[in-house]
Design an enzyme around this catalytic site. Structure first.
Site, mmCIF file in Angstrom:
data_model
loop_
_atom_site.group_PDB
_atom_site.id
_atom_site.type_symbol
_atom_site.label_atom_id
_atom_site.label_comp_id
_atom_site.label_asym_id
_atom_site.label_seq_id
_atom_site.Cartn_x
_atom_site.Cartn_y
_atom_site.Cartn_z
ATOM 1 N N ASP A 1 0.825 -1.215 0.000
ATOM 2 C CA ASP A 1 0.000 0.000 0.000
ATOM 3 C C ASP A 1 0.857 1.262 0.000
ATOM 4 O O ASP A 1 1.862 1.354 0.705
ATOM 5 C CB ASP A 1 -0.888 0.025 1.242
ATOM 6 N N HIS B 1 -1.082 4.602 -0.513
ATOM 7 C CA HIS B 1 -2.102 5.468 0.105
ATOM 8 C C HIS B 1 -1.788 6.967 -0.005
ATOM 9 O O HIS B 1 -1.825 7.688 0.984
ATOM 10 C CB HIS B 1 -2.326 5.075 1.555
ATOM 11 N N ASP C 1 -3.919 -0.137 -3.691
ATOM 12 C CA ASP C 1 -4.114 0.912 -2.683
ATOM 13 C C ASP C 1 -3.130 2.055 -2.911
ATOM 14 O O ASP C 1 -2.353 2.429 -2.026
ATOM 15 C CB ASP C 1 -3.999 0.350 -1.262
ATOM 16 N N ASP D 1 -6.191 7.407 -1.445
ATOM 17 C CA ASP D 1 -6.908 7.577 -0.174
ATOM 18 C C ASP D 1 -5.942 7.714 0.999
ATOM 19 O O ASP D 1 -4.796 7.283 0.947
ATOM 20 C CB ASP D 1 -7.885 6.426 0.101
ATOM 21 N N ARG D 2 -6.469 8.289 2.061
ATOM 22 C CA ARG D 2 -5.803 8.535 3.336
ATOM 23 C C ARG D 2 -4.759 9.662 3.228
ATOM 24 O O ARG D 2 -4.835 10.635 3.951
ATOM 25 C CB ARG D 2 -5.172 7.271 3.933
ATOM 26 N N ASN E 1 -8.352 -2.642 -2.722
ATOM 27 C CA ASN E 1 -9.740 -2.379 -2.364
ATOM 28 C C ASN E 1 -10.086 -0.889 -2.391
ATOM 29 O O ASN E 1 -11.256 -0.518 -2.479
ATOM 30 C CB ASN E 1 -10.056 -2.959 -0.979
ATOM 31 N N HIS E 2 -9.062 -0.018 -2.328
ATOM 32 C CA HIS E 2 -9.336 1.420 -2.376
ATOM 33 C C HIS E 2 -9.458 1.950 -3.806
ATOM 34 O O HIS E 2 -9.850 3.106 -3.989
ATOM 35 C CB HIS E 2 -8.254 2.201 -1.625
ATOM 36 N N HIS F 1 -3.862 -8.347 -3.612
ATOM 37 C CA HIS F 1 -3.928 -7.262 -2.646
ATOM 38 C C HIS F 1 -4.408 -7.740 -1.279
ATOM 39 O O HIS F 1 -3.783 -7.456 -0.254
ATOM 40 C CB HIS F 1 -4.857 -6.149 -3.120
ATOM 41 N N ARG G 1 -13.541 -6.075 8.588
ATOM 42 C CA ARG G 1 -13.745 -5.434 7.293
ATOM 43 C C ARG G 1 -15.211 -5.187 6.978
ATOM 44 O O ARG G 1 -15.528 -4.386 6.097
ATOM 45 C CB ARG G 1 -13.135 -6.288 6.174
ATOM 46 N N HIS H 1 -2.538 -4.736 2.105
ATOM 47 C CA HIS H 1 -3.868 -4.561 2.717
ATOM 48 C C HIS H 1 -3.887 -4.266 4.216
ATOM 49 O O HIS H 1 -4.890 -3.804 4.727
ATOM 50 C CB HIS H 1 -4.699 -5.814 2.427
#
Length: 507
Positions: free
Chosen positions: A87, A89, A117, A120-121, A149-150, A198, A252, A279
């Site tokens: 990730d 992010h 990923d 995001d964040r 998943n993002h 992922h 989750r 993840h």
């Protein structure tokens, strides 16, 4: 590109170079010498200085990369040497560190597999996507992406990538990027021995052929094989034990936990030795799930490449480097980045706690004024005595009429004073610890602090930021797949306006 000018010579931090004053021009971004490919090195430096890319050039960049992504299958097959990245992010400045020769390797000479990923964040997801797409176009046979998943509409609307797109570009840009994420492959077989995904495996995953049969060109569903590849997790148990092969993943809010039985059954059926996935944030940047004994090769390996995740986790980042069938873990520390207010907040919104504190102080003083003596020399003493006599008579009359309602009124006033005093304490904490509060809120997309944290004061805030496990526990609610009711249905209107220590461990 030329930097912003400073004609008044009033720039406070003169050692920090100002950002470019215009987006990177088309002839610089796509020079003729590169035969219509983006100059990723120039782009890397431009974005590092907080420069922007014009919308037209961004659309061309994504369209060129989409042509490559469409031609890739659901399952990639790669051989070492290879660097596997977890990730990111939106942590652009940590991505730059990752791409250095001593960490992940120079993209000109290194084969890369990114496990998803990207967004995001963090506050620089757009920059991450732009740079990686530019590198992919230049090296289509050595740089590969998997979907996380993002990379979906549901999570990017719940977290901050959609807000970032609207802040830096517009709704059309966001939709275009979402369509591009729909093209990402889902899995990779490395050296014919490892499967890289992922999230994790699924009850519906019997063989690699099941992944190849999926229709990946759409928003991931909330259940099934497609969902599980992006969302499932290995069980957090030293022996990998479960009551059964699968357990519902309540952390989750979807998918499954899998343990040693499900993992070994899948690996043996497909002649593989380990599952490589991302993840999950890890303190050291990686985790070896040695469920089958300390001497054997790990059944599952988790890799996480976003150091000091959300600016509060205090974790390391790491990558996996495959070479000559040897797996090495390369760790790296976070890189400082330009400070942005959470969720692209403007200075006026940010200043509300300071204004609210002053208003609360005024309200408190107004309510309290009735209990304080008046030292005004202009007031005649006889008038004061007469006022007291009239007040006492009035109190007796009210008591007779209301049957003791005066006591209730006094109690109400005391409660108001207590409430305002509490508000003053909270506002004082907000003002004095605004930096720490912003960091803590930055980890939470719902913009809510842990319950009671402000009332507990400075020490509680510092403790919440100091420990990886505390940060992860406070943030665990954000690991869930949001419900349909939690996802904004309409666009949010936004006005546009190192200590780099590496360790290598062989496994």
């Amino acid at each position: 590109m030329d930097s912003l000018k400073d004609p008044a010579n009033d720039r406070q931090v003169k050692t920090l170079k100002p950002p470019p004053h215009r987006p990177l021009s088309k002839n610089l971004m796509f020079p003729d010498k590169l035969k219509n490919k983006p100059d990723w090195k120039l782009l890397k430096d431009h974005l590092q200085r907080e420069g922007r890319v014009a919308k037209e050039e961004l659309f061309k960049l994504v369209a060129d990369c989409n042509k490559l992504l469409k031609n890739e299958g659901n399952v990639l097959y790669l051989q070492d040497p290879l660097t596997v990245v977890g990730d990111i992010h939106g942590q652009y400045y940590d991505l730059l560190k990752l791409l250095e020769p001593k960490v992940g390797g120079n993209p000109e000479t290194t084969k890369y597999l990114f496990l998803g990923d990207f967004v995001d964040r963090g506050s620089y997801s757009i920059e991450v996507v732009i740079l990686l797409y530019a590198i992919k176009i230049n090296y289509p046979n050595t740089v590969y992406f998997l979907r996380g998943n993002h990379e979906c509409r549901q999570l990017t609307a719940f977290f901050n990538f959609k807000d970032e797109c609207l802040y830096k570009y517009d709704q059309e840009t966001y939709d275009m990027l979402m369509d591009s994420f729909d093209l990402f492959p889902l899995a990779c077989i490395i050296n014919s021995k490892f499967i890289a995904i992922h999230g994790g495996i699924s009850p519906d995953l019997k063989s690699i052929e099941d992944v190849k049969k999926l229709d990946r060109y759409h928003e991931p569903p909330r259940s099934g094989l497609f969902c599980d590849l992006l969302w499932s997790d290995p069980v957090d148990h030293d022996q990998g034990n479960l009551d059964g092969q699968w357990k519902s993943n309540e952390v989750r809010g979807c998918s499954w936990f899998f343990g040693i039985d499900a993992s070994m059954k899948f690996l043996q059926r497909n002649s593989l030795i380990s599952i490589i996935r991302a993840h999950e944030a890890q303190l050291d940047g990686y985790k070896m799930h040695r469920w089958n004994g300390g001497q054997d090769f790990p059944v599952v390996i988790t890799i996480f490449s976003a150091p000091n995740y959300c600016d509060v986790y205090n974790n390391r980042g790491a990558v996996i480097k495959f070479e000559n069938n040897t797996l090495n873990i390369q760790q790296f520390q976070y890189t400082p980045h330009p400070y942005l207010l959470p969720n692209f907040m403007d200075i006026f919104t940010w200043s509300i706690p300071f204004v609210a504190e002053k208003i609360t102080e005024m309200l408190y003083n107004l309510i309290q004024a009735g209990d304080q003596g008046d030292d005004d020399d202009d007031v005649n003493q006889e008038d004061i005595e007469q006022f007291k006599q009239m007040t006492n008579q009035n109190k007796q009359f009210n008591k007779q009429q209301s049957g003791g309602s005066t006591g209730k009124s006094t109690e109400k006033l005391k409660n108001k004073l207590k409430f305002v005093a509490t508000m003053m304490k909270l506002q004082k904490t907000l003002r004095e610890e605004s930096e720490s509060v912003m960091k803590l809120k930055g980890a939470c997309p719902d913009k809510r602090l842990p319950k009671g944290i402000l009332s507990a004061g400075k020490t509680a805030i510092s403790d919440a930021l100091a420990d990886f496990n505390v940060a992860r526990n406070a943030d665990i609610v954000n690991e869930k797949m949001p419900t349909q009711a939690q996802v904004p249905q309409q666009s949010i209107a936004i006005k546009k306006p190192s200590n780099n220590t590496q360790q290598t461990k062989k496994k």
